[in-house]
Design an enzyme around this catalytic site. Structure first.
Site, PDB file in Angstrom:
ATOM      1  N   LYS A 177      40.950  39.292  54.179  1.00 35.05           N
ATOM      2  CA  LYS A 177      42.219  38.996  54.851  1.00 35.05           C
ATOM      3  C   LYS A 177      43.380  39.724  54.154  1.00 35.05           C
ATOM      4  O   LYS A 177      43.220  40.229  53.028  1.00 35.05           O
ATOM      5  CB  LYS A 177      42.430  37.480  54.847  1.00 35.05           C
ATOM      6  CG  LYS A 177      41.360  36.704  55.641  1.00 35.05           C
ATOM      7  CD  LYS A 177      41.678  35.219  55.629  1.00 35.05           C
ATOM      8  CE  LYS A 177      40.715  34.425  56.477  1.00 35.05           C
ATOM      9  NZ  LYS A 177      41.129  32.990  56.556  1.00 35.05           N
ATOM     10  N   TYR A 219      40.170  33.793  66.863  1.00 36.10           N
ATOM     11  CA  TYR A 219      40.551  32.429  66.478  1.00 36.10           C
ATOM     12  C   TYR A 219      40.766  31.524  67.693  1.00 36.10           C
ATOM     13  O   TYR A 219      41.501  30.533  67.590  1.00 36.10           O
ATOM     14  CB  TYR A 219      41.804  32.470  65.605  1.00 36.10           C
ATOM     15  CG  TYR A 219      41.534  32.930  64.177  1.00 36.10           C
ATOM     16  CD1 TYR A 219      40.572  32.291  63.384  1.00 36.10           C
ATOM     17  CD2 TYR A 219      42.238  33.985  63.617  1.00 36.10           C
ATOM     18  CE1 TYR A 219      40.326  32.703  62.073  1.00 36.10           C
ATOM     19  CE2 TYR A 219      41.994  34.404  62.303  1.00 36.10           C
ATOM     20  CZ  TYR A 219      41.044  33.757  61.541  1.00 36.10           C
ATOM     21  OH  TYR A 219      40.797  34.154  60.242  1.00 36.10           O
ATOM     22  N   PHE A 266      48.223  25.062  62.451  1.00 34.75           N
ATOM     23  CA  PHE A 266      48.161  26.256  61.602  1.00 34.75           C
ATOM     24  C   PHE A 266      47.837  27.525  62.384  1.00 34.75           C
ATOM     25  O   PHE A 266      47.752  28.605  61.798  1.00 34.75           O
ATOM     26  CB  PHE A 266      47.161  26.064  60.450  1.00 34.75           C
ATOM     27  CG  PHE A 266      45.730  25.845  60.875  1.00 34.75           C
ATOM     28  CD1 PHE A 266      44.888  26.925  61.135  1.00 34.75           C
ATOM     29  CD2 PHE A 266      45.204  24.570  60.995  1.00 34.75           C
ATOM     30  CE1 PHE A 266      43.576  26.741  61.520  1.00 34.75           C
ATOM     31  CE2 PHE A 266      43.891  24.363  61.372  1.00 34.75           C
ATOM     32  CZ  PHE A 266      43.070  25.458  61.644  1.00 34.75           C
ATOM     33  N   ARG A 279      28.849  32.392  53.415  1.00 37.54           N
ATOM     34  CA  ARG A 279      29.715  31.191  53.373  1.00 37.54           C
ATOM     35  C   ARG A 279      29.644  30.547  51.978  1.00 37.54           C
ATOM     36  O   ARG A 279      30.642  30.038  51.472  1.00 37.54           O
ATOM     37  CB  ARG A 279      29.294  30.197  54.447  1.00 37.54           C
ATOM     38  CG  ARG A 279      29.342  30.729  55.875  1.00 37.54           C
ATOM     39  CD  ARG A 279      30.671  30.639  56.535  1.00 37.54           C
ATOM     40  NE  ARG A 279      31.096  29.279  56.780  1.00 37.54           N
ATOM     41  CZ  ARG A 279      32.231  28.969  57.412  1.00 37.54           C
ATOM     42  NH1 ARG A 279      33.038  29.955  57.834  1.00 37.54           N
ATOM     43  NH2 ARG A 279      32.575  27.725  57.614  1.00 37.54           N
ATOM     44  N   THR A 334      36.945  26.254  52.557  1.00 39.43           N
ATOM     45  CA  THR A 334      38.116  26.841  53.223  1.00 39.43           C
ATOM     46  C   THR A 334      39.384  26.719  52.377  1.00 39.43           C
ATOM     47  O   THR A 334      40.150  27.671  52.256  1.00 39.43           O
ATOM     48  CB  THR A 334      38.349  26.143  54.586  1.00 39.43           C
ATOM     49  OG1 THR A 334      37.142  26.228  55.358  1.00 39.43           O
ATOM     50  CG2 THR A 334      39.487  26.775  55.345  1.00 39.43           C
ATOM     51  N   ARG A 358      36.732  32.115  46.870  1.00 39.85           N
ATOM     52  CA  ARG A 358      37.981  31.361  47.024  1.00 39.85           C
ATOM     53  C   ARG A 358      38.272  30.493  45.802  1.00 39.85           C
ATOM     54  O   ARG A 358      39.433  30.306  45.426  1.00 39.85           O
ATOM     55  CB  ARG A 358      37.901  30.509  48.286  1.00 39.85           C
ATOM     56  CG  ARG A 358      37.932  31.345  49.577  1.00 39.85           C
ATOM     57  CD  ARG A 358      37.431  30.549  50.749  1.00 39.85           C
ATOM     58  NE  ARG A 358      37.645  31.198  52.042  1.00 39.85           N
ATOM     59  CZ  ARG A 358      37.106  30.768  53.174  1.00 39.85           C
ATOM     60  NH1 ARG A 358      36.310  29.698  53.181  1.00 39.85           N
ATOM     61  NH2 ARG A 358      37.345  31.399  54.307  1.00 39.85           N
ATOM     62  N   ASN A 367      43.205  32.414  52.064  1.00 40.16           N
ATOM     63  CA  ASN A 367      41.963  32.183  51.311  1.00 40.16           C
ATOM     64  C   ASN A 367      41.057  33.409  51.222  1.00 40.16           C
ATOM     65  O   ASN A 367      39.848  33.288  51.136  1.00 40.16           O
ATOM     66  CB  ASN A 367      41.226  30.968  51.884  1.00 40.16           C
ATOM     67  CG  ASN A 367      40.988  31.095  53.377  1.00 40.16           C
ATOM     68  OD1 ASN A 367      41.247  32.153  53.953  1.00 40.16           O
ATOM     69  ND2 ASN A 367      40.471  30.057  53.994  1.00 40.16           N
ATOM     70  N   HIS A 426      37.200  35.853  55.373  1.00 40.66           N
ATOM     71  CA  HIS A 426      36.572  35.154  56.499  1.00 40.66           C
ATOM     72  C   HIS A 426      35.098  35.507  56.499  1.00 40.66           C
ATOM     73  O   HIS A 426      34.730  36.638  56.198  1.00 40.66           O
ATOM     74  CB  HIS A 426      37.185  35.610  57.829  1.00 40.66           C
ATOM     75  CG  HIS A 426      36.334  35.225  59.007  1.00 40.66           C
ATOM     76  ND1 HIS A 426      36.393  33.977  59.571  1.00 40.66           N
ATOM     77  CD2 HIS A 426      35.360  35.908  59.676  1.00 40.66           C
ATOM     78  CE1 HIS A 426      35.499  33.916  60.551  1.00 40.66           C
ATOM     79  NE2 HIS A 426      34.861  35.072  60.636  1.00 40.66           N
ATOM     80  N   GLU A 474      31.930  37.795  66.980  1.00 38.09           N
ATOM     81  CA  GLU A 474      33.004  38.389  66.184  1.00 38.09           C
ATOM     82  C   GLU A 474      32.771  39.883  65.953  1.00 38.09           C
ATOM     83  O   GLU A 474      33.713  40.683  65.990  1.00 38.09           O
ATOM     84  CB  GLU A 474      33.114  37.649  64.846  1.00 38.09           C
ATOM     85  CG  GLU A 474      33.591  36.206  65.027  1.00 38.09           C
ATOM     86  CD  GLU A 474      33.442  35.358  63.770  1.00 38.09           C
ATOM     87  OE1 GLU A 474      33.044  35.893  62.712  1.00 38.09           O
ATOM     88  OE2 GLU A 474      33.734  34.145  63.848  1.00 38.09           O
TER      89      GLU A 474
HETATM   90  P1  IDP Z   1      36.826  29.106  57.577  1.00 33.75           P
HETATM   91  O1  IDP Z   1      37.649  30.362  57.460  1.00 33.75           O
HETATM   92  O2  IDP Z   1      36.466  28.547  56.222  1.00 33.75           O
HETATM   93  O3  IDP Z   1      35.659  29.243  58.499  1.00 33.75           O
HETATM   94  P2  IDP Z   1      38.226  27.683  59.716  1.00 33.75           P
HETATM   95  O4  IDP Z   1      38.191  26.197  59.875  1.00 33.75           O
HETATM   96  O5  IDP Z   1      37.460  28.514  60.706  1.00 33.75           O
HETATM   97  O6  IDP Z   1      37.794  28.001  58.212  1.00 33.75           O
HETATM   98  O7  IDP Z   1      39.760  28.103  59.757  1.00 33.75           O
HETATM   99  C1  IDP Z   1      40.143  29.442  59.915  1.00 33.75           C
HETATM  100  C2  IDP Z   1      41.240  29.754  58.933  1.00 33.75           C
HETATM  101  O8  IDP Z   1      42.410  29.007  59.264  1.00 33.75           O
HETATM  102  C3  IDP Z   1      40.948  29.343  57.487  1.00 33.75           C
HETATM  103  O9  IDP Z   1      40.168  30.300  56.788  1.00 33.75           O
HETATM  104  C4  IDP Z   1      42.346  29.211  56.914  1.00 33.75           C
HETATM  105  O10 IDP Z   1      42.896  30.487  56.609  1.00 33.75           O
HETATM  106  C5  IDP Z   1      43.100  28.621  58.084  1.00 33.75           C
HETATM  107  N1  IDP Z   1      43.119  27.151  58.046  1.00 33.75           N
HETATM  108  C6  IDP Z   1      42.106  26.314  58.403  1.00 33.75           C
HETATM  109  N2  IDP Z   1      42.445  25.035  58.273  1.00 33.75           N
HETATM  110  C7  IDP Z   1      43.730  25.030  57.845  1.00 33.75           C
HETATM  111  C8  IDP Z   1      44.667  23.974  57.543  1.00 33.75           C
HETATM  112  O11 IDP Z   1      44.382  22.782  57.642  1.00 33.75           O
HETATM  113  N3  IDP Z   1      45.894  24.377  57.118  1.00 33.75           N
HETATM  114  C9  IDP Z   1      46.245  25.678  56.993  1.00 33.75           C
HETATM  115  N4  IDP Z   1      45.404  26.695  57.271  1.00 33.75           N
HETATM  116  C10 IDP Z   1      44.153  26.383  57.688  1.00 33.75           C
END
Ligand code: IDP
Length: 148
Positions: free
Chosen positions: A18, A58, A66, A94, A100, A111, A125, A128, A139
Site C-alpha cells: 500500500k 473494495y 472507513f 495472510r 489487520t 504489520r 497497514n 493487502h 482481484e
Molecule cells: P484486510 O486488509 O486485513 O483483509 P479488510 O477487513 O479487508 O482487512 O479491510 C480492508 C482495509 O481497510 C484494511 O487493510 C485497513 O486498511 C482498512 N480497515 C479495515 N477495517 C478498518 C477499521 O475498522 N478502521 C480503519 N480502517 C480499517
C-alpha cells in the site's frame, strides 16, 4: 526451490504494498519476506491505483465509515502490485501479513513488526493480501486483467 512437480497449478494470491509501505521504503522488505518464505513473485508492477480499480477491489466495504478514507489513502501515492504463487499462498501470505490492525498484529508479522497506529481514520497497514482463492482470482483480474 521450485514447486514440486506434483503441484500442477500452484495457488496464487494478490499482494499490494500500500502507499504507506511504498512511501516508507518497505517494498523490498515485503518482497524479501514473501520470497524468504518460499513463494514466487510472478507479476510485479508499481503504479498509481485508479478510483475504478479501488471501487471494484473494495466493493465489500462500500458504506462503512472507513471506506472513503481507505480509498483516499490508496490513491495518495503509488502502490506495488504483485501476483504471488505457491501451494497454500493465500492463507500463507495472510499469516505473513498479520492482523489487520497493526497495533494488534503479532510481532514477527509484516504489520506487527513494521506497522503502527498513526492516529488516522484508516488503518495504514502496509500490505493487502487476498482472503480466499476466489478473491485472489477476482482481484488479480481487476489489477492485471482477465488473462493474468
Ligand atoms: P484486510 O486488509 O486485513 O483483509 P479488510 O477487513 O479487508 O482487512 O479491510 C480492508 C482495509 O481497510 C484494511 O487493510 C485497513 O486498511 C482498512 N480497515 C479495515 N477495517 C478498518 C477499521 O475498522 N478502521 C480503519 N480502517 C480499517
Amino acid at each position: 526451490m521450485s514447486e514440486p512437480s506434483t503441484v500442477p497449478t500452484p495457488d496464487r494470491t494478490l499482494v499490494i504494498v500500500k502507499p504507506d509501505g511504498v512511501a516508507r521504503g518497505l517494498t523490498g522488505e515485503v518482497l524479501r519476506r514473501v520470497e524468504a518464505k518460499g513463494y514466487r513473485v510472478v507479476r510485479l508492477e508499481m503504479r498509481r491505483a485508479t478510483p475504478d480499480e479501488l471501487a471494484r477491489h473494495y466493493a465489500e466495504h462500500e458504506g462503512k465509515p472507513f471506506y472513503q478514507p481507505l480509498v483516499d489513502f490508496m490513491l495518495s501515492g503509488p502502490v506495488v502490485l504483485a501476483v504471488v504463487e505457491g501451494h497454500g499462498v493465500v492463507p500463507g501470505f495472510r499469516s505473513l501479513a498479520g492482523a489487520t490492525d497493526p497495533t494488534a498484529a503479532a510481532p514477527g508479522t509484516i504489520r506487527g513488526d513494521l506497522g503502527r497506529d498513526w492516529g488516522l481514520k484508516v488503518q495504514q497497514n502496509i500490505v493487502h493480501g487476498s482472503d480466499s482463492a476466489e478473491s485472489a482470482a477476482r482481484e488479480t483480474a481487476i489489477w492485471f486483467g482477465a488473462d493474468a
